[in-house]
Every structure is written in C-alpha cells, then in structure tokens.
Design an enzyme around this catalytic site. Structure first.
Site, mmCIF file in Angstrom:
data_model
loop_
_atom_site.group_PDB
_atom_site.id
_atom_site.type_symbol
_atom_site.label_atom_id
_atom_site.label_comp_id
_atom_site.label_asym_id
_atom_site.label_seq_id
_atom_site.Cartn_x
_atom_site.Cartn_y
_atom_site.Cartn_z
ATOM 1 N N HIS A 74 -23.130 7.322 12.816
ATOM 2 C CA HIS A 74 -23.697 7.668 11.500
ATOM 3 C C HIS A 74 -24.005 9.165 11.530
ATOM 4 O O HIS A 74 -25.054 9.600 12.008
ATOM 5 C CB HIS A 74 -24.969 6.850 11.219
ATOM 6 N N TYR A 83 -34.472 -0.887 11.456
ATOM 7 C CA TYR A 83 -34.790 -0.921 12.888
ATOM 8 C C TYR A 83 -34.961 0.474 13.510
ATOM 9 O O TYR A 83 -35.456 0.615 14.622
ATOM 10 C CB TYR A 83 -33.740 -1.722 13.680
ATOM 11 N N ASN A 123 -16.629 -8.140 14.832
ATOM 12 C CA ASN A 123 -16.753 -9.069 15.977
ATOM 13 C C ASN A 123 -17.056 -10.462 15.441
ATOM 14 O O ASN A 123 -17.530 -10.602 14.312
ATOM 15 C CB ASN A 123 -17.902 -8.629 16.897
#
Ligand SMILES: O=P(O)(O)O[C@@H]1C[C@H](O)[C@@H](CO)O1
Length: 287
Positions: free
Chosen positions: A59, A83, A238
């Site tokens: 990012h 987070y 994933n």
C-alpha cells in the site's frame, strides 16, 4: 468534523486541476491500477493535510489524480485498515474528501480469501453485498454524532453495490474473454490482522460468505451514507483453510503475488468499466 474534510478537499483542489468524477481504492497488491491514469498529479499521503498514513506493505501511500478513458479519476494507492490502529473514521476519511471533490462513483478493490468452493486464487469476485462483522458489533465509522451534511442518521444499505455496474462489469468480462474468472459473491470484513482460524473459516462459510478480507465495508458504508454509487471487486488471492487436514497456510507475500499476476486483467476490467459507465446517475440501485 466537516471542516477537516473540507480543508483537505480545498488543499487538493488548490494543488491539482483535476476534478474527479470517479474514485478508486486499490487493495493489497493492486496499486498498479493508478499506473494507467493519464496526465497524472500525485501526492504522498504524508504531504496531504489531514490524511492518515499507510503502514502496510503493498500500500504505497499515494493519491493519484488523472484521466481514464476520458473520465477524471482519483486513485488511492494504499488504503487504511482498522487493524493498523486507525479509528474507523480515519480509515474512511478519504471517502468523504472524495465526496467534497465532486466524486460520484467509488470503486473499491481488495484482496480476499475465498470460502466458496467455486472461487479459486486468481478469480475475481464482483461484490454483490457485504457482511460488516465489525459494524454488527458497533465498530462502525458512522457511530457518534451524525453529520447531516453528508447523509442521514440511519442510512439504508440494501442497495449499496450498484446493480447496473455489476451487470456492465460482467458484460465487459465476457467481451474481454475473462468471464470464466468472474462471479458475483458476498464479501465479509473481519477485523484482522491475523488470518482466520479453521473454526472461524467454517463459521463464515456456513453463514454464506463467499470471500473474506479486512477492509472495504467501512468505506462502502460511508460512501453509501453520502450518496456515492459503489462498485466493488475482490481479487481472490488464496483459499481460506477450512479443513484440519489441509496443510496450506496463507501469508501476505502470497496475497501480493496474486495481485501482481492478475494486475493486467483487473486493470483492463476497471478501465473498460470506467470508460463505459454513465456518469451523473447517482442513485443507488441493487437487486
Ligand atoms: O486492503 P486489502 O483489503 O486488499 O488487504 C487485504 C487484507 C489485509 O490487509 C491483507 C492481508 O494480506 O490484504
């Protein structure tokens, strides 16, 4: 406070001639979406008054203005996550700034793990709806005094992912020959930063969640509150481990790698969609 958003918007308007109609938030490993913008003006987040800072690998922390297929756009190369320690109001700060810049449509993209058996790494899920787990327990950027200048105290969320844009995206995918990679589904946001336990993965699967990630829902809530039209894509990076026999495990490098592998397709889809969508249709419209 409203003034804080306005100050940032005013500063940006004093620094660039672009007046974006479309904003794009790039998910993990998807920052290359900004590279295709023409006539770029870009700003490091650290130089923008009031902007939070990116702390996550993948990012970059740059706001890029430019044109895509004749439409004026602004692109966040890097988003903010709960987070990281930001308040939810901080994670969504840019969305209200975009509103004040005149943006009408918000594109959100993210990297996500799949729970649905039909979604494989490398697939692209058009977000039909979301489950905002932090929001369900009161971790919502709209908590606190309501700013009536942006929207109502109790905004409806039933129409938050625009149906016309979802249909157009699927049509474009067919024309680009990538429809086999695409399907619609439900995204769930969890708080992170740890990936899910197997028991959590099974719970999410049973609840009807197709893909899980750690972002997006707060941005979409704030965008819908202030009347922005929203389109969302999850790149499946994933499969979420759901079996105690499965020895696979997920990691952030793997997530970024799938982003790199699919960057071209995601770029093509977003570019075509922005080129073909109509602007000025600011009504929410979902199934
Ligand atoms: O910003 P997004 O939601 O794309 O990032 C996802 C969720 C975590 O931040 C990270 C995990 O690899 O990717």
């Amino acid at each position: 406070i409203h003034d804080d958003y306005q100050k940032t918007a005013d500063w940006l308007m004093s620094q660039t001639k672009h007046r974006p109609q479309v904003a794009i938030i790039c998910g993990s490993g998807l920052g290359m979406l900004a590279d295709t913008l023409k006539c770029q003006d870009s700003f490091a987040y650290s130089d923008i008054p009031g902007f939070p800072q990116s702390t996550v690998q993948g990012h970059a922390g740059r706001l890029v203005f430019g044109e895509l297929k004749g439409k004026s756009c602004v692109c966040m190369q890097g988003r903010f996550h709960m987070y990281e320690g930001h308040s939810l109001l901080k994670t969504t700060f840019p969305v209200r700034v975009f509103k004040l810049l005149g943006v009408e449509t918000l594109f959100v993209t993210n990297a996500a793990g799949s729970l649905a058996d039909g979604l494989q790494p490398g697939d692209i899920m058009i977000i039909k709806d979301h489950v905002n787990f932090p929001g369900l327990v009161g971790l919502n950027p709209l908590c606190g005094p309501n700013d009536d200048k942006f929207g109502p105290r109790f905004p409806a969320m039933s129409g938050c992912y625009d149906k016309n844009l979802r249909c157009l995206a699927m049509e474009i995918a067919k024309q680009l020959g990538v429809a086999g990679l695409m399907q619609e589904g439900v995204y769930a946001m969890v708080g992170g930063p740890n990936f899910e336990t197997i028991a959590e993965a099974r719970l999410l699967h049973r609840l009807g969640v197709d893909a899980v990630g750690m972002s997006t829902a707060p941005e979409v809530v704030v965008a819908t509150h202030c009347g922005l039209r929203v389109f969302g894509l999850s790149l499946i990076t994933n499969k979420v481990v759901k079996s105690y026999e499965d020895l696979d495990s997920v990691n952030h490098e793997g997530v970024l790698e799938v982003g790199r592998l699919r960057s071209h397709t995601v770029q093509q889809l977003v570019t075509e969609l922005i080129g073909r969508m109509e602007i000025n249709n600011n009504t929410n419209n979902a199934a």
